[in-house]
Design a protein around this motif. Structure first.
Motif, PDB file in Angstrom:
ATOM      1  N   LYS C 182       0.836  -1.206   0.000  1.00 61.68           N
ATOM      2  CA  LYS C 182       0.000   0.000   0.000  1.00 61.68           C
ATOM      3  C   LYS C 182       0.873   1.259   0.000  1.00 61.68           C
ATOM      4  N   MET C 183       1.930   1.225   0.802  1.00 58.62           N
ATOM      5  CA  MET C 183       2.795   2.397   0.931  1.00 58.62           C
ATOM      6  C   MET C 183       3.579   2.620  -0.368  1.00 58.62           C
ATOM      7  N   THR C 187       1.035   7.580  -2.157  1.00 64.12           N
ATOM      8  CA  THR C 187       1.452   8.944  -2.491  1.00 64.12           C
ATOM      9  C   THR C 187       2.975   9.046  -2.403  1.00 64.12           C
ATOM     10  N   GLN C 190       4.123   8.537   1.074  1.00 65.39           N
ATOM     11  CA  GLN C 190       4.100   7.132   1.502  1.00 65.39           C
ATOM     12  C   GLN C 190       5.274   6.354   0.923  1.00 65.39           C
ATOM     13  N   MET C 193       8.265   7.100   2.862  1.00 65.10           N
ATOM     14  CA  MET C 193       8.275   6.371   4.139  1.00 65.10           C
ATOM     15  C   MET C 193       8.700   4.916   3.921  1.00 65.10           C
TER      16      MET C 193
END
Lengths: 94, 250, 325
Positions: C182-183, C187, C190, C193
């Motif tokens: 998902k990360m 975006t 994300q 991160m």
């Protein structure tokens, strides 16, 4: 240190009408809390329909040094097993 | 705010906020077995939140989700009772808060099983099983600690004294509650009181604790008019990611 | 690995008994609590299972750091269930150690006084939500490498605990990878991160297996006793080989310029982690050692009145029951 909650052995019956099976141990101050703790620790994944708890100190166990006399004699009683008997195929399922 | 939406938020915010508080214990409880049991309680409450706020979002009909309601409303839009937003303090406060809330919650859900609204009755029936266990466990722990050592007794008495004034709010219906009751959707809150008092009296006595005569009640949570200072801090933590990264999906 | 650098304890029993014991292990028999066992075997197991248990308990903390900030209700529930599992796994392992004649309180006191260790990995901080994904993907991924073979370890209670743990753990690594997906597909923030989490957790994950132990006498003895199944290098290589394609799938870059598939061996060549840092962390100088110990000490000391209170109540209840009879 001596004030540690005693250890309990936990037995759980699964969903399908099987016997209670030993699943592990836990600590609890008394039997009532041991059952609740067993519910929270050992049935998180829908594993059980019935719980037994037994104080670990109350379990009487056979001694490993008796293993020979206790269990070896049953090895020779082969006639207790259905495969001991030859039944002709013509008889059908038995 | 339409009545049903408002009322569903009251149910869902109670479980959301309490579930969050209980989850704060994970990894920090007094003993492993309690750590695991508290996490189970929190998980049940989070699951109930998904159902209540999911239905609230559906009723609202603005295309929002349970997550939107949980993570994108401000404190004044929260409709939980004050009791559940109070900080955990020691394990005694946490368990006393749990016991008081569970005892109300169980009666409320029992009443809601008869709701004219089938969706609400269904959520109540599923939740009631979970909450019955929560109540049994928290009552046992309150009794055990109240009747335990001098220290545990004093801590439980202090917790009871501190939390009791937050209990009354849960039994004071307002106009929204009255309309829910008249429509057969929810039980009369005031009528739950006698059953509650009986349960509490028994447990508190067994726990060798003393209940104050005062019926003074803090209020302001269920209608959002005046939450405690604690809720804002909790939401600042809980909502930080969805608020900081509004476009992100997780 | 959750048990790192386990030194085997010396054993002084007579040769004949030791040979018979070794023969049982070589025959694949399980050693049970009441069976005769060399003192060194017993002590080594206490240290290993204890360290493993402590790692599960301290291991609750880095991920637990994000329970209250999980970004959706579902993520919160999944993470809470996972961290709760770790408490359960610690509990199972403590119980296994208890069958060797040491109490859980004793083991806890040894952790809190620093006499027993836990895995180095849990002394690293979780700084963003992607770290929760990275811990599941990399740390649980590395732990599984070790835990799956340990299901066949020679000590019965340890083996049974590992079987239960492996069964429950199977969702842990997947939930971590799911967060990373998902990360990595999210975006810009994300993605940043996700890459940052991989950058910070890659080498500490490699360190989990411990330094090369090909030459270690402890390792040889522990392998003979079947309380260690594979060498550290063997597991580390397996972990790298498994993880590199997963990182590629995510579109993330492993922070190692020397990483490349070696066509001759069929395995990835990779850079060693900084073993100086590893030993610093073991000595207590990791970024979070003090915080982790403080959290456990606080939980233990502030929980004392609760444990004592419920115990006192149980004793009173028993006394009342006896008096009523």
């Amino acid at each position: 240190m001596s004030n540690e909650w005693p250890l309990w052995e936990v037995f759980i019956r699964g969903q399908h009408g099987m016997s209670h099976r030993h699943v592990g141990s836990l600590h609890a101050p008394d039997a009532e809390m041991a059952i609740k703790n067993a519910r929270d620790v050992y049935t998180r994944r829908n594993e059980g329909v019935s719980i037994w708890v037994v104080p670990a100190a109350q379990i009487a166990a056979s001694s490993p040094s008796d293993k020979g006399p206790l269990f070896d004699p049953s090895r020779s009683k082969v006639y207790r097993h259905p495969t001991f008997f030859d039944i002709p195929d013509d008889v059908g399922a038995m | 705010m339409p009545d049903l939406f408002e009322w569903l938020c009251r149910m869902g915010d109670n479980t959301l906020v309490l579930g969050h508080r209980v989850s704060e214990w994970c990894g920090h409880a007094p003993v492993l077995e309690e750590d695991i049991a508290l996490a189970n309680t929190a998980l049940d409450l989070i699951g109930q939140t998904q159902m209540w706020l999911g239905l609230a979002a559906e009723v609202q009909g603005e295309g929002r989700s349970a997550d939107d309601l949980a993570f994108r409303r401000d404190a004044w839009d929260f409709r939980n009772c004050l009791l559940v937003e109070l900080p955990n303090r020691d394990f005694g406060h946490t368990l006393m808060r749990q016991f008081l809330f569970d005892s109300w919650h169980k009666l409320m859900l029992t009443g809601l099983c008869e709701s004219q609204d089938d969706r609400i009755a269904a959520i109540a029936m599923k939740s009631l099983k979970e909450v019955s266990y929560h109540q049994e466990r928290s009552a046992d722990t309150v009794i055990g600690l109240g009747d335990g050592t001098a220290e545990s007794h004093d801590r439980m008495q202090a917790a009871l004294d501190r939390l009791w004034p937050y209990m009354g709010e849960l039994f004071q219906p307002d106009a929204v509650d009255d309309r829910m009751t008249r429509q057969g959707i929810a039980p009369d809150l005031a009528a739950l009181r006698s059953g509650f008092d009986a349960i509490i009296a028994d447990t508190i006595q067994e726990a060798t604790l003393v209940l104050t005569d005062s019926r003074f009640a803090h209020r302001g949570g269920r209608d959002g008019s005046r939450h405690t200072e604690h809720l804002g801090h909790m939401l600042a933590v809980m909502q930080v990611l969805p608020r900081s990264y509004p476009d992100a999906r997780w | 690995m959750y048990a790192q650098m386990i030194q085997s304890e010396a054993t002084t029993e007579d040769a004949e008994q030791l040979a018979a014991f070794q023969a049982r292990i070589d025959a694949g028999e399980r050693i049970e609590p009441k069976d005769w066992m060399p003192e060194g075997y017993r002590k080594t197991l206490i240290r290993q299972i204890g360290q493993h248990a402590h790692s599960e308990i301290v291991g609750q903390l880095p991920e637990g750091n994000w329970i209250t900030r999980a970004p959706t209700l579902e993520r919160k529930a999944i993470l809470l269930a996972k961290v709760q599992d770790e408490a359960g796994h610690g509990l199972y392992l403590y119980c296994a150690a208890e069958t060797l004649g040491i109490s859980r309180d004793d083991l806890t006191e040894q952790l809190l006084s620093g006499r027993m260790k836990y895995s180095s990995i849990f002394n690293y901080p979780t700084l963003t939500w992607a770290d929760v994904g990275a811990v599941g993907w990399l740390v649980d991924g590395a732990a599984i490498m070790n835990q799956v073979p340990l299901q066949r370890t020679s000590y019965g209670p340890y083996s049974r605990a590992m079987i239960r743990i492996c069964k429950e753990e199977s969702f842990h690594q997947r939930q971590g990878f799911d967060i990373m997906m998902k990360m990595a597909q999210g975006t810009e923030a994300q993605k940043r991160m996700a890459q940052d989490a991989l950058n910070r957790f890659w080498y500490p994950s490699l360190m989990m297996f411990g330094p090369s132990d090909a030459e270690s006498i402890h390792s040889t003895q522990n392998m003979a006793w079947r309380i260690k199944i594979n060498s550290n290098d063997e597991l580390r290589q397996k972990f790298v080989d498994q993880t590199v394609p997963q990182a590629e799938f995510l579109g993330l870059t492993i922070p190692d310029p020397n990483l490349r598939l070696n066509p001759e061996t069929g395995h990835y060549d990779f850079s060693e982690p900084d073993w100086g840092e590893f030993f610093d962390v073991l000595r207590g100088n990791g970024p979070c050692n003090a915080d982790r110990m403080e959290a456990r000490q606080t939980a233990w000391s502030e929980g004392q009145w609760v444990r004592d209170g419920l115990m006192a109540h149980a004793a009173k209840k028993r006394a009342r029951r006896v008096a009523a009879e």
